[in-house]
Design a protein around this motif. Structure first.
Motif: not given
Length: 827
Positions: A789-790, A818-824
């Protein structure tokens, strides 16, 4: 032949001895030594239900409980007494000990029967054994809170503490007083009878017993009819061989003493025979006031009455808590401590000339549309539109403040107003996830129970990732609740549905407070077809849309789901990715089920803000400003869109703040913002890693690539998080296509391993420009920055993640990994 008959007769004899006649049982329950005892009622209850026994017409309430008695009671409570007798036919107590060892109630020397059966039991050991008998996972670590309220908490043995805490949390046991638990003190038989009575509702299912509460409506031919408070009814025998003990005014009577219109609580076995009942002789009382607290998990409310007194009540499962809310005016009908009815009020006083008590004028409905200026809901009165002001209107969910963008279409909300004539909403309360759509099933109508408002579905299948998966049950019972049933565009009743036996139906259902109930049901009206594509055209007036070049009719019964919420067909829009199930009949395709696949996490928001994810080279860092630009002379910086990363040529400047999360994913280290902006602010206590300190001192991060998460508002673009990545700029033009996006729901979070599982996974296909279903995944979070939530979330705060939350992940494929760099994440 005789050799086979003798064991059978012995077994029958054992069972016969276990079931004494009810009349003699009723007589012997009137113990001579509990006349004015404080636990008289509880002693009679646990004796009547067969947990504990007296001898010689006495119960001996003040005698200390022994291990032999405690373990016998525990084995009885679990319905295993017969098994203990079979294990040791000639020594019942040895059989009890054997079972207690086998199921982990105690440890010791089985051969010597240790602990000694005649040894006295401490309060902590009684709680420990009862807690283990419950078969639940006990609280551990930071979950230990009730025991710590007592000043002698440290006297509890560590190996018993978790189960003592479990019994305390459930409210079965209390301290000697508010500050003393006395864990090493010996427990009396009466004290343990009180604890057993408190735990009874959680134990009776082990013996196939259920508890009901209701009013006797008829007595004839040796049977009584009872209408229960949960809406069901039972007919039970109460004379002759069906006689059972009844407690009334803390005395035991035979069941023939029950009168017409008596209000009783009673226990019946799996065969429908009543074992024991209690007559509530207290008169109805009514408490009026306002709700101050609601605990849905424990089904408790606190009411502040009009005499300025607070009352706490535990509500039985038959009382619907869905419509209760903070500050609601209520009248509770009680019989003793039992709440039998709740009446709610929507109070507006016309004599106050426009003034009302703040929050007492309200509207309840489902969000249809919302933006910075207004909210439109669908309520019982139809579509209603009200004004909102982000500076004036406050928004809450689970007691926490929300931003406007967190209110979603399909959310159920309570709107409160401070002025009777004003359309201005003062407060919005968003309902918790309990009422969200848990899934979609289809099956055949096998049975309709109009009285209990239930439908039995045979051959059930559940929709998961575009496939209908058979259930492991041949049939499922589902409640109607507050949902609706449709046949085409026409709403029908359960009575109408009773005439549709054998027909198929689609059902969007919710798992609300432990019950599966219908949110919306639509009867299948033709041959099924499935499509997965973008909405290419839509006409709300004509009720039509085009998906995959095919035209479909929309109607009021169409089930539309977005973000696990049931939404209106008006919430469908052009270019949305959808999964659509249609019924073909007489050449006409009717849309039966539409699942909107986009999450909207990176789309324009209702409050005029949006999240932007950039990938580019850091050109400058200074004075709370960050500038990013092209990777090299051939490759522009990139910005994430709903169609993947797109080229963005010009350099761009953003605002950094002290709240910006800055992360070096190669070193897996957080960087303080002030040190990142200026190496003069390096604090050795904050930055202990030598490599990280050297990088900051040497200005290493300038001209290096990064992912940047930015929040765009009317006032500019603020960096929420910055992930510095170890990718080669010189060959980046060859690796750019290795970035891709994934959607899913959070499953399990492993805090120790720093991983989370992702369910309902969809990967964005850059070739077809749509989301493709994929298998569940487990993500390593070591190199990722996470925003909820930001708000940036560190790896030490993973416990805050909620199962079922929507997640948008940006990954980079490096050497086939696969490397996750951003998780929103949005809750």
């Amino acid at each position: 032949m005789k050799k086979k008959i003798i064991p059978l007769l012995s077994f029958i004899l054992i069972l016969t001895l276990l079931i004494p006649t009810t009349l003699t049982k009723a007589q012997r329950l009137n113990y001579s030594d509990i006349g004015k005892h404080w636990a008289r009622g509880e002693i009679l209850e646990v004796s009547a239900l067969g947990y504990m026994e007296g001898s010689g017409g006495k119960f001996y309430p003040n005698r200390h409980l022994t291990y032999g008695e405690l373990l016998t009671v525990a084995i009885r409570a679990l319905g295993l007494e017969g098994q203990a007798q079979v294990l040791e036919p000639t020594n019942h107590l040895r059989g009890v000990y054997q079972l207690a060892y086998d199921i982990g109630l105690i440890e010791g020397d089985m051969e010597q029967l240790r602990p000694n059966p005649s040894a006295k039991v401490t309060r902590e050991e009684a709680a420990n054994i009862l807690g283990r008998a419950l078969g639940e996972v006990p609280p551990l670590g930071h979950e230990i809170r009730e025991a710590k309220k007592f000043k002698d908490y440290n006297r509890i043995a560590q190996h018993r503490l978790p189960y003592v805490e479990l019994v305390l949390q459930k409210g079965y046991m209390k301290g000697r007083n508010a500050t003393t638990l006395d864990p090493k003190g010996y427990i009396t038989r009466a004290e343990f009878a009180k604890i057993l009575s408190n735990a009874n509702d959680d134990l009776i299912h082990h013996r196939g017993i259920s508890k009901k509460t209701g009013q006797v409506s008829n007595l004839e031919l040796g049977n009584m009819t009872i209408y229960n408070t949960d809406g069901t009814s039972n007919i039970i025998g109460y004379e002759g061989e069906n006689l059972f003990p009844v407690q009334k005014d803390k005395k035991i009577y035979p069941s023939t003493e029950i009168k017409h219109l008596d209000f009783i609580s009673y226990y019946i076995d799996s065969a429908g025979r009543c074992l024991y009942a209690e007559v509530n002789t207290q008169k109805d009382t009514i408490i009026e006031g306002t709700i101050r607290e609601i605990d849905l998990e424990n089904r408790e409310i606190v009411v502040w009455d009009f005499n300025d007194k607070l009352h706490k009540f535990k509500l039985d499962p038959y009382i619907n808590m869905d419509q209760l809310y903070f500050e609601q005016e209520v009248a509770l009908t009680l019989k003793g401590d039992l709440v039998t009815k709740i009446t709610t009020f929507d109070y507006i006083d016309p004599e106050r000339d426009g003034y009302i008590i703040p929050g007492t004028r309200f509207r309840v409905g489902t969000v249809l549309f919302v933006n910075n200026d207004e909210i439109e809901i669908v309520s019982k009165a139809g579509r209603e539109k009200f004004q909102i002001d982000p500076m004036y209107t406050t928004i809450y969910k689970r007691g926490q403040r929300l931003e406007l963008f967190q209110v979603k279409e399909g959310d159920r909300v309570l709107l409160s107003f401070d002025d009777i004539y004003s359309p201005q909403v003062s407060e919005i309360k968003v309902e918790d996830e309990e009422k969200h759509i848990a899934g979609v099933m289809k099956g055949k109508i096998q049975l309709v129970d109009e009285r209990n408002k239930e439908v039995l579905i045979s051959e059930p299948e559940r929709l998961y990732q575009g496939r209908w998966l058979p259930s492991n049950k041949s049939s499922e019972r589902i409640k109607l609740g507050t949902g609706s049933i449709y046949e085409g565009g026409r709403k029908i009743s359960l009575k109408d549905l009773n005439k549709r036996m054998g027909e198929e139906a689609y059902i969007a259902y919710e798992n609300s407070y432990g019950n599966t109930s219908i949110s919306k049901m639509l009867l299948k009206s033709g041959s099924a077809m499935e499509h997965k594509d973008k909405i290419q055209d839509i006409d709300y007036g004509l009720g039509r849309l085009v998906v995959d070049t095919n035209s479909f009719n929309l109607h009021e019964g169409t089930i539309v789901i977005k973000n696990n919420r049931l939404v209106d067909p008006l919430n469908l829009d052009l270019n949305q990715n959808v999964y659509l199930v249609s019924d073909l009949r007489s050449g006409i395709r009717g849309a039966s089920l539409i699942s909107i696949e986009d999450t909207g996490i990176i789309d324009d928001r209702i409050d005029g803000t949006r999240l932007l994810v950039y990938k580019g080279k850091i050109e400058d860092i200074s004075d709370y400003r960050l500038t990013i630009g092209r990777f090299n002379y051939r490759m522009d910086k990139q910005v994430l869109t709903s169609s993947g990363f797109k080229s963005n040529r010009e350099s761009e400047e953003f605002t950094l703040t002290l709240d910006t999360l800055i992360y070096d994913s190669q070193l897996e280290q957080l960087i303080p913002t002030k040190a990142f902006l200026d190496s003069r602010y390096i604090d050795l206590t904050d930055i202990k890693d030598r490599n990280l300190r050297n990088r900051i001192e040497r200005g290493y991060y300038k001209n290096k690539p990064a992912y940047i998460i930015v929040k765009e508002t009317a006032y500019g673009k603020e960096v929420l998080a910055l992930n510095l990545i170890p990718q080669d700029l010189n060959r980046y033009n060859q690796t750019l296509t290795l970035d891709h996006s994934t959607l899913g729901e959070i499953g399990e979070v492993n805090i120790d391993q720093k991983t989370l599982s992702l369910t309902k996974v969809r990967n964005y296909n850059n070739l077809t420009n749509r989301w493709d279903y994929s298998q569940d995944q487990t993500l390593s979070l070591d190199k990722a920055v996470i925003l909820v939530n930001d708000k940036p979330l560190t790896l030490e705060e993973l416990y805050k993640l909620r199962k079922g939350s929507q997640a948008y992940i940006v990954k980079h494929n490096d050497s086939s990994i696969d490397i996750p760099y951003i998780i929103l994440i949005e809750n």
